[in-house]
Every structure is written in structure tokens, then in C-alpha cells.
Design an enzyme around this catalytic site. Structure first.
Site, PDB file in Angstrom:
ATOM      1  N   ASP A   1       0.835  -1.210   0.000  1.00  0.00           N
ATOM      2  CA  ASP A   1       0.000   0.000   0.000  1.00  0.00           C
ATOM      3  C   ASP A   1       0.872   1.263   0.000  1.00  0.00           C
ATOM      4  O   ASP A   1       1.823   1.364   0.785  1.00  0.00           O
ATOM      5  CB  ASP A   1      -0.885  -0.039   1.261  1.00  0.00           C
ATOM      6  CG  ASP A   1      -2.046   0.931   1.197  1.00  0.00           C
ATOM      7  OD1 ASP A   1      -2.500   1.263   0.090  1.00  0.00           O
ATOM      8  OD2 ASP A   1      -2.518   1.344   2.285  1.00  0.00           O
ATOM      9  N   HIS A   2       0.520   2.209  -0.873  1.00  0.00           N
ATOM     10  CA  HIS A   2       1.146   3.547  -0.887  1.00  0.00           C
ATOM     11  C   HIS A   2       2.664   3.565  -0.903  1.00  0.00           C
ATOM     12  O   HIS A   2       3.291   4.307  -0.144  1.00  0.00           O
ATOM     13  CB  HIS A   2       0.675   4.369   0.326  1.00  0.00           C
ATOM     14  CG  HIS A   2      -0.725   4.870   0.187  1.00  0.00           C
ATOM     15  ND1 HIS A   2      -1.097   5.836  -0.711  1.00  0.00           N
ATOM     16  CD2 HIS A   2      -1.851   4.510   0.850  1.00  0.00           C
ATOM     17  CE1 HIS A   2      -2.398   6.066  -0.599  1.00  0.00           C
ATOM     18  NE2 HIS A   2      -2.882   5.268   0.335  1.00  0.00           N
TER      19      HIS A   2
ATOM     20  N   GLU B   1      -2.004   5.937  -8.381  1.00  0.00           N
ATOM     21  CA  GLU B   1      -2.872   6.987  -7.808  1.00  0.00           C
ATOM     22  C   GLU B   1      -2.741   8.279  -8.597  1.00  0.00           C
ATOM     23  O   GLU B   1      -1.646   8.756  -8.873  1.00  0.00           O
ATOM     24  CB  GLU B   1      -2.512   7.230  -6.338  1.00  0.00           C
ATOM     25  CG  GLU B   1      -3.346   8.361  -5.728  1.00  0.00           C
ATOM     26  CD  GLU B   1      -3.247   8.443  -4.207  1.00  0.00           C
ATOM     27  OE1 GLU B   1      -3.092   7.399  -3.558  1.00  0.00           O
ATOM     28  OE2 GLU B   1      -3.333   9.578  -3.688  1.00  0.00           O
TER      29      GLU B   1
ATOM     30  N   GLY C   1      -8.253   8.091   7.481  1.00  0.00           N
ATOM     31  CA  GLY C   1      -8.571   8.412   8.881  1.00  0.00           C
ATOM     32  C   GLY C   1     -10.065   8.667   9.033  1.00  0.00           C
ATOM     33  O   GLY C   1     -10.835   8.528   8.090  1.00  0.00           O
TER      34      GLY C   1
ATOM     35  N   HIS D   1      -9.928   4.644  -1.492  1.00  0.00           N
ATOM     36  CA  HIS D   1      -9.098   4.753  -0.283  1.00  0.00           C
ATOM     37  C   HIS D   1      -9.921   5.416   0.804  1.00  0.00           C
ATOM     38  O   HIS D   1     -10.933   6.055   0.520  1.00  0.00           O
ATOM     39  CB  HIS D   1      -7.841   5.579  -0.586  1.00  0.00           C
ATOM     40  CG  HIS D   1      -6.782   4.785  -1.273  1.00  0.00           C
ATOM     41  ND1 HIS D   1      -5.606   4.428  -0.667  1.00  0.00           N
ATOM     42  CD2 HIS D   1      -6.743   4.245  -2.510  1.00  0.00           C
ATOM     43  CE1 HIS D   1      -4.877   3.714  -1.506  1.00  0.00           C
ATOM     44  NE2 HIS D   1      -5.541   3.585  -2.634  1.00  0.00           N
ATOM     45  N   GLY D   2      -9.480   5.292   2.042  1.00  0.00           N
ATOM     46  CA  GLY D   2     -10.174   5.971   3.130  1.00  0.00           C
ATOM     47  C   GLY D   2     -11.566   5.426   3.350  1.00  0.00           C
ATOM     48  O   GLY D   2     -12.524   6.163   3.575  1.00  0.00           O
ATOM     49  N   GLY D   3     -11.702   4.088   3.328  1.00  0.00           N
ATOM     50  CA  GLY D   3     -13.020   3.455   3.461  1.00  0.00           C
ATOM     51  C   GLY D   3     -13.624   3.590   4.856  1.00  0.00           C
ATOM     52  O   GLY D   3     -14.844   3.444   5.022  1.00  0.00           O
TER      53      GLY D   3
ATOM     54  N   THR E   1      -8.398   2.351   9.463  1.00  0.00           N
ATOM     55  CA  THR E   1      -8.686   2.988  10.759  1.00  0.00           C
ATOM     56  C   THR E   1      -9.792   2.270  11.547  1.00  0.00           C
ATOM     57  O   THR E   1      -9.632   1.997  12.740  1.00  0.00           O
ATOM     58  CB  THR E   1      -9.087   4.470  10.542  1.00  0.00           C
ATOM     59  OG1 THR E   1      -8.056   5.094   9.772  1.00  0.00           O
ATOM     60  CG2 THR E   1      -9.239   5.199  11.863  1.00  0.00           C
TER      61      THR E   1
HETATM   62  P1  13P Z   1      -8.783   4.391   6.358  1.00  0.00           P
HETATM   63  O1  13P Z   1      -7.739   4.312   7.446  1.00  0.00           O
HETATM   64  O2  13P Z   1      -9.464   5.724   6.333  1.00  0.00           O
HETATM   65  O3  13P Z   1      -9.733   3.250   6.404  1.00  0.00           O
HETATM   66  O4  13P Z   1      -8.002   4.327   4.954  1.00  0.00           O
HETATM   67  C1  13P Z   1      -7.277   3.178   4.646  1.00  0.00           C
HETATM   68  C2  13P Z   1      -6.595   3.308   3.336  1.00  0.00           C
HETATM   69  O5  13P Z   1      -7.065   3.949   2.421  1.00  0.00           O
HETATM   70  C3  13P Z   1      -5.321   2.579   3.161  1.00  0.00           C
HETATM   71  O6  13P Z   1      -4.727   2.862   1.937  1.00  0.00           O
END
Ligand code: 13P
Length: 289
Positions: free
Chosen positions: A82-83, A134, A181, A208-210, A233
């Protein structure tokens, strides 16, 4: 079942209107929580190794820790980087046996992002691994990398299409209103843009950021072509809640298997909840044979 290319998993999800849960791992118990949840739900799953855990534990040890827990798992599993912000690290992951890698060049110029992502894709594709790129900046803070809300613009379709064609990535992380987050206020995903992306870019989209995105918005995003949803998160919160419950009830409980075990159980339930939300439960059967 053993490991399956990220591309195989995401393509199937995309073509059948569900999403693969891409869940971040941090230690042995979180790996076990995700694998047991996927097994219980008979769901294909991605385990993501992120930059923070790599800096503390190392990339190869994390991969090998997942290997160690695979012996009784029958569902298709993909290990994803990831990333990553370096070509060298993506190659380390390829050599270590990951089935999917993400190069995140969203902080670079468009041309530089394209150049490195394409170089990663050329190697990864020769080995039939999945590749994520991305384009656009996703807001929030993740692994010490912060993107101001004002910089987190919605990715344009023209930019996404050009990036997708030039890099040959298999799935595309775009900025459509989510952030890493938890959210200070309810996020509002850019559904019209997502719909246009589906028609113009014609590739699976990664959300991302689910964590913290309302369920209805996640379901709608999946109908519009999101085929991989990243969650971290909320899972860490579930794990920590389980550990805290044990310590609150018995402050002298020093048997880590008890507190961490409870963390694992609570996180496992959260992963099951997400798998059902993403519609990937029962899909493991599609990969047999
Ligand atoms: P969250 O921590 O907001 O769930 O995002 C996770 C993420 O996108 C990992 O790449």
C-alpha cells in the site's frame, strides 16, 4: 486456495458488481483476524502492508508472517503493498512474492508519476501481478503523510484516462471525496464523477479511506465501478476496543494472548461486517479450478 493475483481478484469483483475488501495488517493478530473473517464468509480478500508497519517491522517479515497463517485458509488471498513511494520498494515487494503493488506518485508531477508507475507496471505485469496507481490527491493523514483538504481535489476524468493509458495500471486510486482516517464531518462522495470515470476510464476504481464512509455511499460507489475498498482505521479501532475492554475489566491482565486475542475477535467481526457490505461474501467459490 493460495495466493491469487490482485488483478484476477479485482477484475472478477468489477465484472460482477462487488468489491474486494483491502484490509491493512499491523501484527500477527490483525493478520489472523482478516484471514479468519474471509474464511468464515468465504470471501476473496486483500491484505495490505502499509508504510508505517514496514518502517517498524520490515516488508519481508510482514509478508512471511502472512505466509505463516495461510496453512488453513481456503479462500483466495492477495498480499498488496500500500502507498509505496519508491520504485525500489515496489521491486522488493515483487521479489518477496506479493501479488499486487501500489506505487503512489500523487505527490510528484504528472509526468514523473506516470514514468515511475509505468516502470513498476512493466515489471509487475511480466509476472502477472496486479498494479495500482494513484492520480489526484486523497485527503487526510496516513502513515505520517498528510494531504490538506484544500489539496485533495476531485480527480478529473481526462487526467485519470491519460494516466490510466500511459501507465497501464490495472486499478486506479482517484480522489473522489474520501480521506484517510476518520472524518470530522460526513463525507460526500462525488458520484457524478465516479459515473463519468466508469464510462470514460473503464477500469476498476479503488476507494481509499473506506473508514467512516456511510454504508449507503459505499454501496452506491460499488455500483459505479469501485472494486477495491481500503479499510484501516475502523479495523484498528475495533482491535484497540477489544484490547481496552479486557484491560478496563482487569487492569492486571498481563497475559497478552487474552487482551490481543480479544482485539483479534472484535476486529474479525468488523472485517465480516465490511465483507458483507462490499458484497464479497461467498465469492471465493468463483475462483476454484
Ligand atoms: P482508512 O484508514 O481511512 O480506512 O483508509 C485506509 C486506506 O485507504 C489505506 O490505503
Amino acid at each position: 486456495m493460495s495466493y491469487v493475483s490482485g488483478n484476477t481478484l479485482i477484475q472478477h469483483a468489477w465484472q460482477h458488481g462487488y468489491a474486494i475488501g483491502a484490509f491493512s495488517v499491523h501484527n500477527a493478530e490483525t493478520i489472523r483476524a482478516i484471514l479468519l473473517a474471509a474464511e468464515e464468509e468465504q470471501a476473496p480478500v486483500m491484505l495490505q502492508i502499509g508504510q508505517k508497519v514496514i518502517s517498524v517491522m520490515g516488508l519481508k517479515p510482514m509478508k512471511e508472517m502472512i505466509d505463516a497463517f495461510m496453512h488453513d485458509i481456503t479462500v483466495p488471498v492477495c498480499i498488496h503493498l500500500d502507498h509505496s513511494r519508491s520504485f525500489e520498494q515496489t521491486m522488493e515487494a515483487v521479489q518477496a512474492g506479493f501479488q499486487s503493488v501500489m506505487f503512489d506518485g500523487s505527490h510528484l508531477s504528472f509526468d514523473e508519476n506516470v514514468r515511475i508507475t509505468r516502470a513498476v507496471a512493466d515489471v509487475a505485469h511480466a509476472l502477472n501481478l496486479g498494479v495500482e496507481g494513484e492520480i489526484g490527491k486523497i485527503g487526510g493523514t496516513e502513515d505520517d503523510i498528510s494531504v490538506d483538504e484544500k489539496d485533495a481535489l476531485i480527480t478529473s476524468c481526462a487526467e485519470a484516462l491519460k494516466f490510466s493509458e500511459l501507465t497501464t495500471v490495472d486499478y486506479l486510486a482517484v480522489s473522489i471525496g474520501t480521506a484517510h482516517g476518520m472524518y470530522k464531518q460526513e463525507p460526500k462522495l462525488a458520484f457524478e464523477r465516479l459515473q463519468e470515470m466508469r464510462e470514460i476510464v473503464k477500469k476498476p476504481i479503488v476507494l481509499h479511506g473506506g473508514s467512516g464512509v456511510p454504508d449507503e455511499q459505499i454501496r452506491r460507489a460499488i455500483t459505479l465501478g469501485v472494486a477495491k475498498v481500503n479499510v484501516d482505521t475502523e479495523l484498528r479501532q475495533a482491535f484497540t476496543q477489544g484490547v481496552s475492554e479486557v484491560l478496563a475489566a482487569s487492569p492486571d491482565e498481563y497475559v497478552l494472548a487474552v487482551s490481543l486475542g480479544r482485539g483479534r475477535d472484535v476486529m474479525q467481526q468488523k472485517v465480516i461486517e465490511k465483507i458483507r457490505l462490499f458484497g464479497s461474501q461467498g465469492q471465493a467459490a468463483a475462483f476454484v479450478g
